[in-house]
Design a protein around this motif. Structure first.
Motif, PDB file in Angstrom:
ATOM      1  N   LEU A 106       0.825  -1.198   0.000  1.00 28.66           N
ATOM      2  CA  LEU A 106       0.000   0.000   0.000  1.00 28.66           C
ATOM      3  C   LEU A 106       0.867   1.260   0.000  1.00 28.66           C
ATOM      4  O   LEU A 106       0.609   2.217  -0.748  1.00 28.66           O
ATOM      5  CB  LEU A 106      -0.928  -0.008   1.216  1.00 28.66           C
ATOM      6  N   SER A 107       1.906   1.251   0.828  1.00 29.94           N
ATOM      7  CA  SER A 107       2.802   2.399   0.894  1.00 29.94           C
ATOM      8  C   SER A 107       3.510   2.620  -0.447  1.00 29.94           C
ATOM      9  O   SER A 107       3.605   3.751  -0.938  1.00 29.94           O
ATOM     10  CB  SER A 107       3.832   2.197   2.013  1.00 29.94           C
ATOM     11  N   ALA A 108       3.990   1.529  -1.036  1.00 28.81           N
ATOM     12  CA  ALA A 108       4.681   1.651  -2.318  1.00 28.81           C
ATOM     13  C   ALA A 108       3.745   2.187  -3.393  1.00 28.81           C
ATOM     14  O   ALA A 108       4.124   3.062  -4.194  1.00 28.81           O
ATOM     15  CB  ALA A 108       5.244   0.296  -2.734  1.00 28.81           C
ATOM     16  N   TYR A 109       2.514   1.686  -3.422  1.00 31.27           N
ATOM     17  CA  TYR A 109       1.557   2.140  -4.435  1.00 31.27           C
ATOM     18  C   TYR A 109       1.285   3.637  -4.308  1.00 31.27           C
ATOM     19  O   TYR A 109       1.294   4.376  -5.304  1.00 31.27           O
ATOM     20  CB  TYR A 109       0.255   1.350  -4.308  1.00 31.27           C
ATOM     21  N   LEU A 110       1.055   4.088  -3.087  1.00 29.78           N
ATOM     22  CA  LEU A 110       0.757   5.513  -2.884  1.00 29.78           C
ATOM     23  C   LEU A 110       1.985   6.387  -3.120  1.00 29.78           C
ATOM     24  O   LEU A 110       1.864   7.593  -3.308  1.00 29.78           O
ATOM     25  CB  LEU A 110       0.209   5.734  -1.480  1.00 29.78           C
ATOM     26  N   ASN A 111       3.182   5.756  -3.125  1.00 31.81           N
ATOM     27  CA  ASN A 111       4.409   6.489  -3.440  1.00 31.81           C
ATOM     28  C   ASN A 111       4.842   6.305  -4.888  1.00 31.81           C
ATOM     29  O   ASN A 111       5.981   6.618  -5.236  1.00 31.81           O
ATOM     30  CB  ASN A 111       5.534   6.045  -2.496  1.00 31.81           C
ATOM     31  N   GLY A 112       3.924   5.778  -5.716  1.00 30.83           N
ATOM     32  CA  GLY A 112       4.187   5.723  -7.147  1.00 30.83           C
ATOM     33  C   GLY A 112       4.704   4.410  -7.693  1.00 30.83           C
ATOM     34  O   GLY A 112       4.993   4.313  -8.891  1.00 30.83           O
ATOM     35  N   ASP A 113       4.835   3.372  -6.857  1.00 33.47           N
ATOM     36  CA  ASP A 113       5.323   2.072  -7.334  1.00 33.47           C
ATOM     37  C   ASP A 113       4.218   1.030  -7.163  1.00 33.47           C
ATOM     38  O   ASP A 113       4.006   0.529  -6.053  1.00 33.47           O
ATOM     39  CB  ASP A 113       6.565   1.656  -6.545  1.00 33.47           C
ATOM     40  N   PRO A 114       3.511   0.649  -8.238  1.00 33.20           N
ATOM     41  CA  PRO A 114       2.411  -0.302  -8.107  1.00 33.20           C
ATOM     42  C   PRO A 114       2.846  -1.770  -8.104  1.00 33.20           C
ATOM     43  O   PRO A 114       2.019  -2.646  -7.855  1.00 33.20           O
ATOM     44  CB  PRO A 114       1.561  -0.010  -9.350  1.00 33.20           C
ATOM     45  N   LYS A 115       4.124  -2.044  -8.382  1.00 34.97           N
ATOM     46  CA  LYS A 115       4.548  -3.442  -8.568  1.00 34.97           C
ATOM     47  C   LYS A 115       4.272  -4.339  -7.360  1.00 34.97           C
ATOM     48  O   LYS A 115       3.747  -5.449  -7.527  1.00 34.97           O
ATOM     49  CB  LYS A 115       6.037  -3.498  -8.937  1.00 34.97           C
ATOM     50  N   PRO A 116       4.621  -3.943  -6.126  1.00 33.40           N
ATOM     51  CA  PRO A 116       4.317  -4.833  -4.992  1.00 33.40           C
ATOM     52  C   PRO A 116       2.830  -5.132  -4.842  1.00 33.40           C
ATOM     53  O   PRO A 116       2.440  -6.260  -4.518  1.00 33.40           O
ATOM     54  CB  PRO A 116       4.860  -4.062  -3.787  1.00 33.40           C
ATOM     55  N   LEU A 117       1.983  -4.132  -5.099  1.00 35.54           N
ATOM     56  CA  LEU A 117       0.544  -4.360  -4.993  1.00 35.54           C
ATOM     57  C   LEU A 117       0.055  -5.298  -6.088  1.00 35.54           C
ATOM     58  O   LEU A 117      -0.751  -6.203  -5.831  1.00 35.54           O
ATOM     59  CB  LEU A 117      -0.212  -3.033  -5.050  1.00 35.54           C
ATOM     60  N   VAL A 118       0.525  -5.103  -7.292  1.00 32.82           N
ATOM     61  CA  VAL A 118       0.128  -5.993  -8.395  1.00 32.82           C
ATOM     62  C   VAL A 118       0.580  -7.422  -8.108  1.00 32.82           C
ATOM     63  O   VAL A 118      -0.165  -8.383  -8.335  1.00 32.82           O
ATOM     64  CB  VAL A 118       0.703  -5.485  -9.732  1.00 32.82           C
ATOM     65  N   ALA A 119       1.793  -7.573  -7.576  1.00 30.24           N
ATOM     66  CA  ALA A 119       2.293  -8.919  -7.257  1.00 30.24           C
ATOM     67  C   ALA A 119       1.426  -9.607  -6.205  1.00 30.24           C
ATOM     68  O   ALA A 119       1.208 -10.820  -6.256  1.00 30.24           O
ATOM     69  CB  ALA A 119       3.740  -8.827  -6.769  1.00 30.24           C
ATOM     70  N   LEU A 120       0.900  -8.819  -5.249  1.00 29.51           N
ATOM     71  CA  LEU A 120       0.065  -9.390  -4.197  1.00 29.51           C
ATOM     72  C   LEU A 120      -1.360  -9.670  -4.643  1.00 29.51           C
ATOM     73  O   LEU A 120      -1.959 -10.680  -4.265  1.00 29.51           O
ATOM     74  CB  LEU A 120      -0.002  -8.430  -3.009  1.00 29.51           C
TER      75      LEU A 120
END
Length: 535
Positions: A348-362
């Motif tokens: 969630l933190s990464a997504y809101l900071n502009g990196d969607p990859k961890p969220l997409v992986a989950l």
């Protein structure tokens, strides 16, 4: 597993009366005779264990075979189906002293819950430190219940249609959205009936309990040693009620509420309330680690960060696949298992900071054909068993009234829980009346019940009710903890009680408590992690 017990906060909710129960009824003497006949056959035939075909990842020592059971126990000479079984033999070597022999105590059969989950991988648990002493004394046995995997697999629709992305997940759905979901539920129920035909009515918890007795006989066991987790505790309790003389030892881990009045509609209402408290637990933990995640230093601020992500995903799905529905499904897992907290907060933190990859992986839905088929199959079995097991309201207005009321205080899971179970309103197979789980003094050997005090999927009241109904049972509580299923985890106190019971038949006093496991350690901050990767 969505069937759970009433959380205390649900006590004030006034639930609309259920519709009259359709025909189906309690287990008959004819079915009992069918079990006896099937078990006698299985005892004679045994299980021809060999290589696990189609399971290339199975390590050395794991064997597979099949056991044959009647589709309909009222007609044991009619159609039969095969259940896939896995096993690792007892090592009979003490892990603390490899030269010391340990006497074999028989087979320990495990079911992980669902309905719809496979236990085929359970025998591999013997390699884990927490299971080695148990694996020394017992053959570890897992299996795929009827309908699951290769055990007469049940399907209700094409897997590519079942796994959709991206999807919405409104916490307060509009009338038009409700009508869309009603149409989908009707189509899904119709698909189950069309694909399974007359066999659909035989996917029930009672038949899962009967199958378990046939498996016991096929393994050559006079009495059953069984561990059930989550939903596995429910049909384990049915087994204890139907076959108390066949029980050696039973462990009920994350016990669900077996009260017939709760199965399954009211259990699901109650579970929606319970998840709200667990969702708060997660947000409180994230807030305590605001220096790591920067999602907010209070649970309310963390919620605002989550809602900001939901709104952004509704406008533009992450990776083209993750919408609000996928986000909610990923974060629901944090309600089940607190070891998922760091990965969810990090994503969630990464997504809101502009990196969607961890969220997409989950959160992205599975695309590989075999994985999608497994997901669809698990959903089909879950739906069939719960819809067949008990009466459900057949008027959506009942669902709407009850869940609108609950959503005012528990919006996180409520409506998604409705959509998961709504096909039961339009089910085309007969419903049963749930068996009254209950044993009297001396009818059943002492059994062990495990519960985490803040479990959302199977809240604590369910464990208390299970103990009230199974005479002589003992409850071990993990205090102020909420992971769903606690045996074999990091809590040495819990594992000590499990080992003492399974290895020595020794139980604590009527109730015992273990301190909570440590909270999870936060993952690193996404920005710092990215900076390190570049350096």
């Amino acid at each position: 597993m969505r069937a759970a017990a009433l959380y205390p906060a649900a006590g004030a909710l006034l639930l609309t009366t259920l519709s009259a129960a359709p025909a189906g009824g309690a287990p008959s003497d004819v079915a009992g005779s069918g079990v006896a006949l099937a078990a006698a056959r299985a005892a004679q035939e045994g299980i021809a264990f060999g290589k696990c075909s189609g399971t290339p990842e199975a390590p050395s020592g794991v064997q597979c075979g099949t056991v044959t059971v009647p589709l309909d126990y009222a007609q044991p000479n009619g159609k039969r189906i095969q259940l896939t079984v896995s096993r690792v033999r007892a090592t009979q070597r003490d892990p603390r002293n490899d030269k010391r022999r340990v006497p074999r105590q028989g087979a320990l059969v495990f079911n992980p819950g669902g309905p719809g989950a496979s236990g085929l991988h359970f025998p591999m648990a013997g390699t884990l430190p927490a299971w080695k002493r148990v694996g020394a004394a017992y053959d570890l046995v897992g299996y795929e219940p009827r309908g699951v995997g290769r055990s007469a697999p049940l399907t209700c629709q094409e897997p590519r249609h079942f796994v959709k992305a991206p999807s919405p997940s409104p916490t307060h759905p509009s009338e038009s959205y409700k009508q869309e979901r009603i149409a989908q539920a009707k189509a899904y129920a119709r698909g189950c009936a069309e694909r399974a035909g007359g066999a659909l009515r035989h996917y029930t918890s009672l038949n899962n309990a009967r199958d378990l007795d046939v498996l016991r006989a096929a393994l050559g066991e006079e009495q059953l040693t069984f561990m059930g987790a989550s939903y596995g505790t429910y049909f384990g309790a049915l087994y204890a009620t139907l076959f108390p003389g066949h029980v050696r030892r039973m462990v009920f881990d994350a016990a669900v509420n077996p009260d017939p009045a709760q199965v399954w509609y009211r259990n699901n209402l109650a579970q929606s309330v319970a998840f709200e408290s667990r969702w708060t637990d997660f947000r409180e933990w994230v807030a305590r680690h605001d220096d790591v995640y920067e999602l907010g230093d209070t649970p309310q601020r963390v919620l605002r960060s989550y809602e900001r992500a939901r709104a952004r995903l509704a406008a533009e799905p992450a990776g083209g696949t993750v919408g609000p529905g996928q986000l909610q499904a990923a974060f629901l897992q944090a309600g089940y298992y607190d070891d998922h907290w760091p990965s969810r907060a990090h994503a969630l933190s990464a997504y809101l900071n502009g990196d969607p990859k961890p969220l997409v992986a989950l959160a992205a839905p599975v695309r590989e054909a075999a994985a999608a088929a497994a997901v669809e199959n698990a959903g089909a079995v879950y739906t069939a068993v719960e819809c067949n097991d008990a009466p459900w309201p057949t008027d959506f207005r009942v669902w709407d009234q009850d869940n609108t009321r609950i959503a005012r205080v528990a919006p996180f899971e409520t409506w998604d829980n409705v959509w998961a179970n709504l096909p039961c309103a339009y089910w085309q197979a007969p419903r049963q009346q749930p068996l009254d789980v209950r044993t009297g003094p001396g009818e059943l050997p002492p059994t062990l019940i495990l519960a985490a005090e803040r479990d959302a999927a199977a809240p604590y009241e369910g464990a208390l009710e299970m103990q009230r109904r199974l005479s002589g049972s003992v409850l071990v509580t993990e205090r102020d903890a909420g992971t769903h299923g606690i045996a074999g985890g990091p809590n040495r106190c819990v594992n000590g009680h499990v080992e003492a019971y399974l290895l020595e038949g020794r139980l604590p006093a009527r109730r015992a408590a273990c301190a909570a496991r440590p909270e999870p350690t936060p993952a690193d901050h996404p920005a710092r992690e990215a900076a390190r990767a570049k350096s």
